[in-house]
Design an enzyme around this catalytic site. Sequence first.
Site, mmCIF file in Angstrom:
data_model
loop_
_atom_site.group_PDB
_atom_site.id
_atom_site.type_symbol
_atom_site.label_atom_id
_atom_site.label_comp_id
_atom_site.label_asym_id
_atom_site.label_seq_id
_atom_site.Cartn_x
_atom_site.Cartn_y
_atom_site.Cartn_z
ATOM 1 N N GLU A 44 0.834 -33.119 9.064
ATOM 2 C CA GLU A 44 -0.090 -33.342 7.969
ATOM 3 C C GLU A 44 0.313 -34.673 7.328
ATOM 4 O O GLU A 44 1.478 -34.861 6.979
ATOM 5 C CB GLU A 44 0.023 -32.212 6.938
ATOM 6 C CG GLU A 44 -0.988 -32.384 5.837
ATOM 7 C CD GLU A 44 -0.924 -31.302 4.757
ATOM 8 O OE1 GLU A 44 -0.183 -30.321 4.903
ATOM 9 O OE2 GLU A 44 -1.628 -31.495 3.753
ATOM 10 N N ARG A 270 12.819 -23.651 12.733
ATOM 11 C CA ARG A 270 12.823 -25.027 12.246
ATOM 12 C C ARG A 270 14.253 -25.502 12.089
ATOM 13 O O ARG A 270 15.186 -24.707 11.993
ATOM 14 C CB ARG A 270 12.056 -25.136 10.932
ATOM 15 C CG ARG A 270 12.700 -24.441 9.758
ATOM 16 C CD ARG A 270 11.749 -24.307 8.571
ATOM 17 N NE ARG A 270 11.432 -25.569 7.949
ATOM 18 C CZ ARG A 270 10.191 -26.077 7.872
ATOM 19 N NH1 ARG A 270 9.173 -25.431 8.398
ATOM 20 N NH2 ARG A 270 9.986 -27.199 7.275
ATOM 21 N N LYS A 280 9.050 -31.417 2.518
ATOM 22 C CA LYS A 280 8.284 -32.627 2.199
ATOM 23 C C LYS A 280 8.031 -32.738 0.704
ATOM 24 O O LYS A 280 7.964 -33.822 0.158
ATOM 25 C CB LYS A 280 6.943 -32.601 2.930
ATOM 26 C CG LYS A 280 6.969 -33.407 4.224
ATOM 27 C CD LYS A 280 5.556 -33.746 4.645
ATOM 28 C CE LYS A 280 5.242 -33.102 5.957
ATOM 29 N NZ LYS A 280 3.844 -33.215 6.354
HETATM 30 P P1 ATP Z 1 5.000 -28.893 4.637
HETATM 31 O O1 ATP Z 1 6.280 -28.639 3.877
HETATM 32 O O2 ATP Z 1 4.044 -29.804 3.956
HETATM 33 O O3 ATP Z 1 4.380 -27.703 5.322
HETATM 34 P P2 ATP Z 1 5.943 -29.628 7.195
HETATM 35 O O4 ATP Z 1 7.277 -30.275 7.221
HETATM 36 O O5 ATP Z 1 5.742 -28.292 7.768
HETATM 37 O O6 ATP Z 1 5.485 -29.773 5.744
HETATM 38 P P3 ATP Z 1 3.854 -30.665 8.872
HETATM 39 O O7 ATP Z 1 3.250 -31.986 8.777
HETATM 40 O O8 ATP Z 1 2.992 -29.483 8.716
HETATM 41 O O9 ATP Z 1 4.956 -30.647 7.794
HETATM 42 O O10 ATP Z 1 4.721 -30.549 10.175
HETATM 43 C C1 ATP Z 1 4.279 -30.977 11.431
HETATM 44 C C2 ATP Z 1 4.959 -30.151 12.487
HETATM 45 O O11 ATP Z 1 6.356 -30.305 12.403
HETATM 46 C C3 ATP Z 1 4.650 -28.693 12.333
HETATM 47 O O12 ATP Z 1 4.346 -28.167 13.598
HETATM 48 C C4 ATP Z 1 5.909 -28.114 11.795
HETATM 49 O O13 ATP Z 1 6.079 -26.787 12.229
HETATM 50 C C5 ATP Z 1 6.979 -29.044 12.373
HETATM 51 N N1 ATP Z 1 8.145 -29.078 11.499
HETATM 52 C C6 ATP Z 1 8.163 -29.332 10.184
HETATM 53 N N2 ATP Z 1 9.403 -29.237 9.692
HETATM 54 C C7 ATP Z 1 10.212 -28.917 10.729
HETATM 55 C C8 ATP Z 1 11.615 -28.664 10.867
HETATM 56 N N3 ATP Z 1 12.446 -28.725 9.829
HETATM 57 N N4 ATP Z 1 12.092 -28.370 12.090
HETATM 58 C C9 ATP Z 1 11.258 -28.311 13.147
HETATM 59 N N5 ATP Z 1 9.938 -28.534 13.090
HETATM 60 C C10 ATP Z 1 9.409 -28.824 11.898
#
Ligand code: ATP
Length: 570
Positions: A44, A270, A280
Amino acid sequence: MAKDDKSSGEVASAEAGRDFIRDIVKADLDAGRVEQVVTRFPPEPNGYLHIGHAKSICLNFGIAEEFGGQCHLRFDDTNPTKEEQEYIDAIEADVRWLGFDWGQHLYHASDYFERLYNWAEDLIRSGKAYVDDQSQDEIRHNRGTLTEPGKNSPFRERSVEENLDLFRRMRAGEFPNGARVLRAKIDMASGNINLRDPVLYRILDAEHPRTGTTWKIYPSYDFAHGQSDAIEGITHSICTLEFEDHRPLYDWCLENLNVPSRPHQYEFARLNLTYTVLSKRVLTRLVQDGHVTGWDDPRMPTLAGLRRRGVPPAALRDFVKRIGVAKANSTVDAGMFEFSVREALNKTSLRRMAVLRPLKVIIENYPEGEGEELEAINHPDDAAAGLRKIKFTRELFIEQEDFMEHPEKKFFRMSPGREVRLRYAYFITCKEVKKNAAGEVIELRCSYDPATKGGNAPDGRKVKATIHWVSAAHSLPAEVRIYNPLFSKPDPSGGEGFANDLNPNSLEVLSGARLEPALAEAQVGVPVQFERQGYFCRDRESTPERPVFIRTIGLRDTFAKDVAKEKAKG
Ligand code: ATP
Ligand code: MG
């Protein structure tokens, strides 16, 4: 690797280059259930990518590479109130920097807004969606809890005609933000709260970076994601564990719509790292509240920050491979990441000498106004990196911490009367210590042994220490910035309390450092090893008159030790 109590003891099989997701992909290919694997990385654009995203990027792009498939970069741009072009550009640059290429396959959820809208109308027509006039608070209140079922909305039984009419007027912008939503009609008593008539569309009068003001309503993540996957022919939609409870809704949408393909969602743990926050929301606050200088502040866990810091993308990929992919959440020791960084930098970084906190040394028996060139090796394990010349003169700088007037038991470096080796140069002996009015040591008067040129004594006598140095006249003054972890707690708050956990000493500025002249040619962002100190790179804030170097990482993991010492002190 520290594991939290949710861990089921499952071990990631990183060594074998295999994990449960790769096993699923392989089984699907072997059985002919999918012809070609298609994955996607769906950020996003509401912030910069961080090291956690690197795990997801390496997983999605890595699987596509390894199994001869393709990976899409898809912006999940369904919330225009938080999304910006700056983030879109940064995300593209960061994925490329990490070493991946989406080729032709750059997509946006917003490309599908019209199709998603039509599917929403289809759901209305089949009696599976309705327009709800309840306020956000009422909806939340009537959703029930984990132990109590929800309550049906009084608007749940609207006719198809009325729903269609209202939904079209929502689209036309006839109602203010929040006045109405479109909800799926599933089951308000479901054990899974995500299935209690989830919101599919909300009214948002906001300008979208791509679609401008065309749309007055925007789909929810749950309504956009699976259908976008289906449009793109994604076979394996890989996401993090917090979406596990959304999977039934993901499947419900695909089963109730006439979609062109049938993707499946798989969840993995994650990445969490000690001393690091990867939310974020918190990262945005760090930037907006001025706790850091920007998204690429070298203390940030963002890819932009790590790049500026001098971390090579190969180190990130190596780290992700080492930690593997598991189904249970855990927290990885930040030391593991640092290990990958040191591994990568040790192989590639040229060696240089720099004195971070200079102490003047005068070699009394070395002629004034003279100097000589000595040879230094650029890389101990890579002869092809060659030699360079360094200037030796009567006045030098050594590191303040390499001298002790009254040496402690295990201190073998310079002290009065003791002989040490100056790297690549001579043996020298401290004869006299000069101090200022405050009693601080400001200068050492030394002698050198001309017979020890190159650093060895012909009579075979040994010294216990070799220290680095630079010529006073020929070195470059520089600013050196030492970064320590941004948070002082191993498990900093990922919520509102984050500011209390910030490390007040995350940045140390050394304004009087001296560099050997070869460092004038160092490139921004490409680390060199300052011998005995660590890896440093020139920063973009350098000026021609005044280079700024930032520490990528120390030679050893001293931080954990410092923390232990602090703790012992109480
Ligand atoms: P938000 O806190 O806004 O949900 P987010 O970090 O999940 O943020 P996204 O832009 O939705 O942000 O993430 C893009 C992709 O990265 C998604 O598929 C998410 O699952 C993955 N992702 C985000 N954070 C992690 C993490 N710490 N480890 C592994 N994958 C991650
Ligand atoms: Mg997310």
